[in-house]
Scaffold this motif. Structure first.
Motif, PDB file in Angstrom:
ATOM      1  N   VAL A  40       0.824  -1.216   0.000  1.00  0.00           N
ATOM      2  CA  VAL A  40       0.000   0.000   0.000  1.00  0.00           C
ATOM      3  C   VAL A  40       0.856   1.262   0.000  1.00  0.00           C
ATOM      4  O   VAL A  40       1.764   1.421   0.824  1.00  0.00           O
ATOM      5  N   SER A  41       0.548   2.139  -0.922  1.00  0.00           N
ATOM      6  CA  SER A  41       1.150   3.477  -0.962  1.00  0.00           C
ATOM      7  C   SER A  41       0.029   4.509  -0.948  1.00  0.00           C
ATOM      8  O   SER A  41      -1.053   4.271  -1.486  1.00  0.00           O
ATOM      9  N   LYS A  42       0.316   5.642  -0.322  1.00  0.00           N
ATOM     10  CA  LYS A  42      -0.616   6.767  -0.333  1.00  0.00           C
ATOM     11  C   LYS A  42       0.167   8.044  -0.554  1.00  0.00           C
ATOM     12  O   LYS A  42       1.015   8.420   0.266  1.00  0.00           O
ATOM     13  N   TYR A  44      -0.367  12.053  -1.152  1.00  0.00           N
ATOM     14  CA  TYR A  44      -1.355  13.121  -1.006  1.00  0.00           C
ATOM     15  C   TYR A  44      -1.200  14.148  -2.118  1.00  0.00           C
ATOM     16  O   TYR A  44      -0.161  14.222  -2.784  1.00  0.00           O
ATOM     17  N   THR A  76      -2.294   7.815   8.625  1.00  0.00           N
ATOM     18  CA  THR A  76      -2.678   7.430   7.266  1.00  0.00           C
ATOM     19  C   THR A  76      -3.173   5.986   7.250  1.00  0.00           C
ATOM     20  O   THR A  76      -4.195   5.671   6.626  1.00  0.00           O
ATOM     21  N   LEU A  80      -6.971   4.780   6.200  1.00  0.00           N
ATOM     22  CA  LEU A  80      -7.189   3.837   5.104  1.00  0.00           C
ATOM     23  C   LEU A  80      -8.066   2.671   5.559  1.00  0.00           C
ATOM     24  O   LEU A  80      -8.940   2.209   4.821  1.00  0.00           O
ATOM     25  N   MET A  85     -10.010   7.544   3.268  1.00  0.00           N
ATOM     26  CA  MET A  85      -9.273   7.896   2.054  1.00  0.00           C
ATOM     27  C   MET A  85      -8.974   6.602   1.313  1.00  0.00           C
ATOM     28  O   MET A  85      -9.136   5.502   1.866  1.00  0.00           O
ATOM     29  N   GLU A  86      -8.562   6.739   0.054  1.00  0.00           N
ATOM     30  CA  GLU A  86      -8.250   5.571  -0.763  1.00  0.00           C
ATOM     31  C   GLU A  86      -6.743   5.476  -0.972  1.00  0.00           C
ATOM     32  O   GLU A  86      -6.049   6.492  -1.060  1.00  0.00           O
ATOM     33  N   PRO A  87      -6.202   4.249  -1.066  1.00  0.00           N
ATOM     34  CA  PRO A  87      -4.775   4.110  -1.346  1.00  0.00           C
ATOM     35  C   PRO A  87      -4.457   4.534  -2.773  1.00  0.00           C
ATOM     36  O   PRO A  87      -5.293   4.408  -3.671  1.00  0.00           O
ATOM     37  N   SER A  88      -3.266   5.063  -2.985  1.00  0.00           N
ATOM     38  CA  SER A  88      -2.819   5.378  -4.342  1.00  0.00           C
ATOM     39  C   SER A  88      -2.409   4.114  -5.087  1.00  0.00           C
ATOM     40  O   SER A  88      -2.457   4.051  -6.313  1.00  0.00           O
ATOM     41  N   SER A 100     -11.337  -1.005  -0.780  1.00  0.00           N
ATOM     42  CA  SER A 100     -11.546  -0.148  -1.948  1.00  0.00           C
ATOM     43  C   SER A 100     -12.754  -0.574  -2.772  1.00  0.00           C
ATOM     44  O   SER A 100     -13.332   0.224  -3.509  1.00  0.00           O
TER      45      SER A 100
END
Length: 284
Positions: A40-42, A44, A76, A80, A85-88, A100
């Motif tokens: 997982v990456s996020k 912003y 973060t 998640l 928020m959604e992961p990138s 998701s």
């Protein structure tokens, strides 16, 4: 007759509330991690990195600390898991379900399976303690009879049975945090997230709060605590996942505690007292 019974069963399945269906899908199975992050990456808006290729698996019933400096990715991660928020990139799973893929309209059902405790309590100032806890049941459609039964029960568990009609500003910081925990756990969710739950409390009060969270964990709830309190983490001797600049740099198990340790023994160890201190004649 058989056709009629089959029709009734089909009709019953059709009428099953969406909330019940979601709860069943997110109920923890022993063979599936309660929480799993897969690469997982996020990132912003503006380019700052919240998480970078984070991997973790947290099993049913675990007690895990997320540690690291401000901005390392702890908050973060919690956001998640709550689908704030959604992961990138990558996948965030709760009990095997990809967060998701959960439609926006069903997010409230996801969150009914997750209790959340905040550093600043987030209590409703114009409502009594009873009403604050009851509100978390009202918003999920719990019946009045069930609320009248559950709220006093959970307030007894957190040691606030005499404060039902008090207001938040009439309580100490530690008592307000106990109300926050009661509100988070009154529906007995399989997962409890605590974001700096002792950040505003003195050391002795902090131990009481961690004893309460430990008791909830012993009842079978998976617990994830994000904290800066390294001293508390070291004393508790649970699994630690350390983040730095959005990356998992340490995932360490600790076996230096008894799995059957009572809540009272746990508190004594946190205080650094001798193991037999104050235990004579007292229940666990």
């Amino acid at each position: 007759m058989a056709a009629t019974r089959t029709s009734r069963r089909a009709s019953a399945r059709t009428r099953e509330p969406a909330s019940e269906g979601m709860a069943k899908r997110l109920a923890p199975r022993r063979d599936v991690p309660v929480v799993e992050l897969r690469g997982v990456s996020k990132v912003y808006d503006g380019g700052s990195v919240g998480l970078e290729q984070a991997w973790m698996r947290i099993a049913r019933g675990e007690f895990v600390f997320l540690v690291g400096p401000t901005g390392c990715g702890k908050s973060t991660t919690l956001k998640l898991l709550l689908k704030e928020m959604e992961p990138s990139e990558g996948e965030v799973l709760i009990s095997g379900s990809d967060v998701s893929r959960i439609p926006r309209r069903k997010v409230p059902y996801l969150r009914r399976n997750i209790g959340v405790v905040f550093q600043d309590y987030k209590l409703l100032p114009n409502r009594t303690i009873y009403a604050n806890v009851a509100y978390s049941l009202e918003v999920i459609g719990e019946g009045r009879a069930s609320i009248r039964r559950k709220v006093p029960e959970i307030l007894r568990l957190v040691g606030l049975s005499t404060k039902l009609h008090s207001y938040p500003d009439e309580l100490s910081g530690g008592e307000q945090q106990r109300v926050s925990i009661a509100r988070a756990f009154v529906n007995h969710p399989p997962l409890l997230l605590a974001d700096e739950p002792t950040g505003n409390l003195d050391p002795e009060t902090s131990i009481g709060i961690m004893q309460l969270i430990y008791r909830i964990n012993r009842a079978g709830t998976t617990v994830i605590v994000a904290t800066h309190d390294r001293d508390m983490v070291d004393k508790m001797r649970r699994r630690v996942i350390e983040l730095q600049d959005g990356r998992v740099i340490r995932d360490q198990l600790s076996g230096l505690y008894r799995p059957d340790e009572s809540t009272r023994e746990f508190g004594i160890r946190l205080r650094g007292e001798s193991p037999g201190a104050g235990l004579e004649g007292r229940p666990s």
